[in-house]
Design a protein around this motif. Structure first.
Motif, short mmCIF file in Angstrom:
data_model
loop_
_atom_site.label_atom_id
_atom_site.label_comp_id
_atom_site.label_asym_id
_atom_site.label_seq_id
_atom_site.Cartn_x
_atom_site.Cartn_y
_atom_site.Cartn_z
N ARG A 224 0.82 -1.22 0.00
CA ARG A 224 0.00 0.00 0.00
C ARG A 224 0.85 1.27 0.00
N ARG A 225 2.14 1.17 0.38
CA ARG A 225 3.00 2.36 0.38
C ARG A 225 3.78 2.52 -0.91
N LEU A 226 3.48 1.67 -1.90
CA LEU A 226 4.19 1.74 -3.18
C LEU A 226 3.30 2.32 -4.27
N THR A 227 3.86 3.28 -5.00
CA THR A 227 3.25 3.77 -6.24
C THR A 227 4.17 3.34 -7.38
N TYR A 228 3.64 2.54 -8.29
CA TYR A 228 4.46 1.97 -9.37
C TYR A 228 4.05 2.59 -10.70
N LEU A 229 4.99 3.29 -11.34
CA LEU A 229 4.76 3.92 -12.64
C LEU A 229 5.52 3.12 -13.69
N LYS A 230 4.79 2.37 -14.49
CA LYS A 230 5.41 1.51 -15.50
C LYS A 230 5.71 2.34 -16.76
N LYS A 231 6.71 3.21 -16.63
CA LYS A 231 7.05 4.17 -17.68
C LYS A 231 8.56 4.38 -17.69
N ASN A 232 9.02 5.06 -18.74
CA ASN A 232 10.38 5.58 -18.74
C ASN A 232 10.42 6.80 -17.82
N ALA A 233 11.50 6.94 -17.08
CA ALA A 233 11.60 8.05 -16.13
C ALA A 233 11.55 9.40 -16.83
N SER A 234 11.99 9.46 -18.07
CA SER A 234 11.97 10.72 -18.81
C SER A 234 10.56 11.18 -19.16
N GLU A 235 9.58 10.30 -18.97
CA GLU A 235 8.20 10.62 -19.35
C GLU A 235 7.37 11.17 -18.19
N VAL A 236 7.93 11.23 -16.98
CA VAL A 236 7.13 11.61 -15.82
C VAL A 236 7.61 12.94 -15.24
N LYS A 237 6.68 13.64 -14.62
CA LYS A 237 6.97 14.89 -13.92
C LYS A 237 6.29 14.84 -12.56
N PHE A 238 6.90 15.51 -11.59
CA PHE A 238 6.33 15.55 -10.25
C PHE A 238 6.30 16.99 -9.76
N SER A 239 5.45 17.24 -8.79
CA SER A 239 5.40 18.56 -8.18
C SER A 239 6.65 18.80 -7.35
N PRO A 240 7.06 20.06 -7.18
CA PRO A 240 8.23 20.34 -6.33
C PRO A 240 8.02 19.81 -4.91
N ASN A 241 9.11 19.38 -4.30
CA ASN A 241 9.12 18.90 -2.92
C ASN A 241 8.25 17.66 -2.71
N SER A 242 8.12 16.84 -3.74
CA SER A 242 7.33 15.61 -3.60
C SER A 242 8.07 14.54 -2.82
N PHE A 243 9.41 14.62 -2.78
CA PHE A 243 10.22 13.57 -2.16
C PHE A 243 11.32 14.18 -1.30
N ASP A 244 11.77 13.42 -0.31
CA ASP A 244 12.95 13.84 0.45
C ASP A 244 14.13 12.88 0.22
N LEU A 245 13.94 11.91 -0.71
CA LEU A 245 15.02 10.99 -1.07
C LEU A 245 14.82 10.52 -2.51
N ILE A 246 15.88 10.57 -3.29
CA ILE A 246 15.89 9.99 -4.64
C ILE A 246 16.99 8.94 -4.68
N VAL A 247 16.68 7.76 -5.25
CA VAL A 247 17.71 6.74 -5.46
C VAL A 247 17.67 6.32 -6.92
#
Length: 322
Positions: A224-247
């Motif tokens: 339930r804590r996972l959001t899975y986007l089956k896409k290329n990363a270059s195809e997605v955009k997020f709002s500013p400050n959506s995350f506090d960690l990127i890996v």
């Protein structure tokens, strides 16, 4: 070895074990060398052992007796300290004693001089390396030696149902970089499949957004804590400050990876962390690293760069968004 040549101008290097272990001599004294390495830690050096004493093999009990005398004479180094004993050997070393027998003798002496034996979080490490003709003996703190694991080889036990060995890389990064993944709340995993890093982040209690056109492991997708986007990363955009960690642990060219992380960095909060790997696909790894790090510094402060034990032809970076 090349990094040390750049750090110490008058250096003599000798290979002890092909592609893995070497010795070096420099004019500077022990404390100067350890301080210089600590202040300018090489990316590819995972462990260093000062050579305080050398025993040339006689292949009889005199070797162990001499080792015992050396440890006794170093009482002030170990007395009242938690101490670990590390023994490694080059293949086909004539040193006739097993690691268990040698450690048993040394540990008995350490207890006798008032040291406490400790595998976890030692204050001092007594390092022994059996080469082809001699036993190299040295000691120091885990910080001076760059690791509290023998030879810097950080080993984790594989778990039942573990998705991939890539999880070990993130575990080692967490330990080596001195960070706590559980202190973060929302993570973006770029190029997540099959989900080794995602699974660890979920285990740590984070909400994770995983991006990859390939399939994630079936054990993850119902979390339930996972959001899975089956896409290329270059195809997605997020709002500013959506995350506090990127890996990001993608098998892409280094510069493409850097560009992708920069493009998505606007979704990371200021002061947020990023852990990324740089694949060393070219003949000039140090130049590749410099080029990628220079590009990433447009947005990030580079906190640490390290070739971890669980890295293959790659290094791992810890970044902080400006």
């Amino acid at each position: 070895m090349e990094e040390l040549r750049r750090l110490f101008k008058e250096i003599k290097l000798q290979q002890l074990s092909s592609g893995e272990v070497f010795s070096f001599e420099v004019p500077e004294d022990r404390e100067q060398v350890l301080t210089e390495i600590e202040d300018h830690e090489p990316i590819f050096l995972r462990h260093i052992q000062p050579v305080d004493h050398v025993i040339t093999f006689s292949e009889d009990t005199d070797d162990l007796e001499e080792l015992v005398d050396i440890v006794r004479d170093a009482r002030k180094v170990f007395e009242g300290k938690r101490t670990a004993v590390h023994l490694r050997r080059v293949e086909n070393s004539p040193f006739p004693y097993s690691a268990a027998d040698t450690k048993a003798v040394v540990e008995a002496i350490l207890i006798d001089i008032g040291s406490e034996l400790s595998l976890q979080q030692p204050e001092q490490i007594l390092s022994l390396y059996a080469s082809k003709d001699s036993l190299l003996i040295g000691w120091g703190t885990p910080r001076e030696l760059l690791s509290d694991w023998p030879g810097g080889a950080v080993r984790f036990q594989r778990e039942e149902g573990q998705i991939s060995r890539a999880k070990f890389k993130l575990l080692e990064a967490e330990r080596t970089f001195g960070i706590n993944l559980a202190e973060h709340k929302r993570a973006l995993d770029i190029g997540a499949a099959p989900g080794g890093w995602t699974s660890l982040l979920l285990d740590r209690g984070l909400d994770v957004t995983a991006i990859d056109p390939a399939e994630l492991h079936p054990s993850l997708v119902s979390n339930r804590r996972l959001t899975y986007l089956k896409k290329n990363a270059s195809e997605v955009k997020f709002s500013p400050n959506s995350f506090d960690l990127i890996v990001c642990d993608m098998s892409w060219s280094p510069m493409q990876m850097g560009k992708l992380v920069l493009d998505l960095s606007q979704a990371l909060s200021s002061g947020g962390d990023a852990i990324v790997t740089i694949k060393l696909m070219h003949r000039k790894p140090l130049q590749t690293i410099r080029d990628v790090m220079q590009k990433l510094q447009e947005v990030f402060i580079i906190r640490k760069a390290k070739q971890l034990f669980h890295n293959r032809d790659e290094i791992t970076l810890l970044l902080e968004k400006r």
